[in-house]
Design an enzyme around this catalytic site. Structure first.
Site, mmCIF file in Angstrom:
data_model
loop_
_atom_site.group_PDB
_atom_site.id
_atom_site.type_symbol
_atom_site.label_atom_id
_atom_site.label_comp_id
_atom_site.label_asym_id
_atom_site.label_seq_id
_atom_site.Cartn_x
_atom_site.Cartn_y
_atom_site.Cartn_z
ATOM 1 C CD GLN A 101 9.281 19.266 18.856
ATOM 2 O OE1 GLN A 101 10.135 19.712 18.776
ATOM 3 N NE2 GLN A 101 8.594 18.713 18.067
ATOM 4 C CG ASP A 130 9.124 26.440 16.921
ATOM 5 O OD1 ASP A 130 9.548 26.433 15.979
ATOM 6 O OD2 ASP A 130 8.678 25.654 17.916
ATOM 7 C CE LYS A 152 12.392 20.860 15.659
ATOM 8 N NZ LYS A 152 11.209 21.226 16.145
#
Ligand code: NAP
Length: 281
Positions: A98, A121, A54
């Site tokens: 994450q 997200d 990412k």
């Protein structure tokens, strides 16, 4: 019949180059560079590798990535304090925590703490809640299911009235994928580990999204032969070699939804920076 290949890598590359252009324009016109903060807790090798990918994608697009790593024994308070700091940092437009977090941490509390406007997200309960409700718009849509839907659109899938089957009901893939399909007027069946006669349910699908994490679970005889030309089928965790002989369209793996997840993350980060710039935040 051999399925049309849906090339996730090519679509993702195109989207990433469009994002890079928009980022360059934003920098030239306003002197602002979108910033994505990554929060990594512990030393799960897969998580480290996802964050690395990412961050590299951010660098390629001209997005600044601001990495934060905490040890696996970090306390709930430490993680929450970091998220609060990032919420207040104007260089940070998007925050990515994450997952999975180490088991001793309360994931729901951490995700709820992320500013709605930085929730790139799309896992904040308010964003998921809006996604679930008719007539509401989330600020951000979770990246993996959104990437899958964009690929289906690219493949020309007809959603309206289609029978869509989603294999899996996780918060991050299966459930939001089902919601996105409902909003596109598909008739959606969500399958999980207690579903009876999975192959029979899958055979009813015009569109099949597999998000189970069991390699090659979907076999050719789970997919209705599309010679009836009902539309496209898109599948993920599948026995690719056999299913490609019966599906109308299929993503390869790798090169399917994976690259799209990252492209959607960059897109959400750009959007977060645009919202901050426009004063919407
Ligand atoms: P997950 O949280 O483990 O959820 C798996 C889902 O599949 C659950 O709903 C589970 O049912 C269901 N399931 C498991 N075994 C089953 C079986 N034998 N029959 C029917 N249903 C079954 O997984 P996830 O995080 O959603 O990930 C799903 C897949 O997407 C994985 O392959 C993962 O690698 C992939 N993924 C890719 C990306 C990306 O960036 N490309 C990102 C995230 C995930 P229950 O709810 O009943 O337990």
């Amino acid at each position: 019949m051999t399925a049309t290949l849906i090339d996730g890598k090519a679509v993702a590359e195109r989207i990433r180059s469009e994002i890079a252009q928009s980022v360059a324009q934003m920098k030239a016109a306003h002197g602002i560079v979108p910033g994505l903060a990554t929060v990594l807790v512990g030393d799960n090798p897969a998580s480290h590798s996802y964050v690395r990918m990412k961050r590299k994608a951010c660098a390629d697009a001209g997005i600044e990535s601001l990495p934060h790593e905490l040890p696996g024994n970090a306390s709930q308070e430490e993680v929450e304090a970091l998220v609060r700091r990032l919420n207040d940092d104007p260089r940070v437009h998007g925050i990515l925590v994450q997952l999975p977090l180490p088991r001793h941490l309360d994931e729901e509390r951490v995700l709820s703490l992320i500013s709605l406007h930085k929730d790139v997200d799309g896992f904040h309960p308010v964003n998921i809640g809006r996604l679930a409700m008719k007539g509401r718009e989330p600020l951000f849509i979770p990246c993996t299911p959104h990437g899958a839907i964009v690929l289906l659109e690219e493949a020309g899938a007809q959603f309206e009235g289609a029978n869509a089957v989603v294999l899996g009901r996780s918060n991050i893939v299966g459930l939001p994928a089902a919601l996105l399909l409902i909003h596109r007027n598909a008739t959606v069946t969500v399958c999980h580990s207690r579903t009876k006669d999975l192959p029979a349910v899958c055979r009813t699908a015009d569109i099949l999204i597999a998000a189970v994490g069991r390699p090659e679970m979907v076999k050719a005889d789970w997919v209705d032969d599309p010679t009836s030309d009902k539309g496209y089928r898109w599948v993920g965790d599948v026995a690719f070699d056999e299913v490609k002989e019966v599906a109308g369209a299929i993503t390869p793996s790798p090169g399917g939804v994976g690259p799209m997840t990252i492209a959607m993350l960059l897109k959400n980060t750009l959007r977060a920076a645009e919202m901050a710039l426009s004063g919407a935040v």
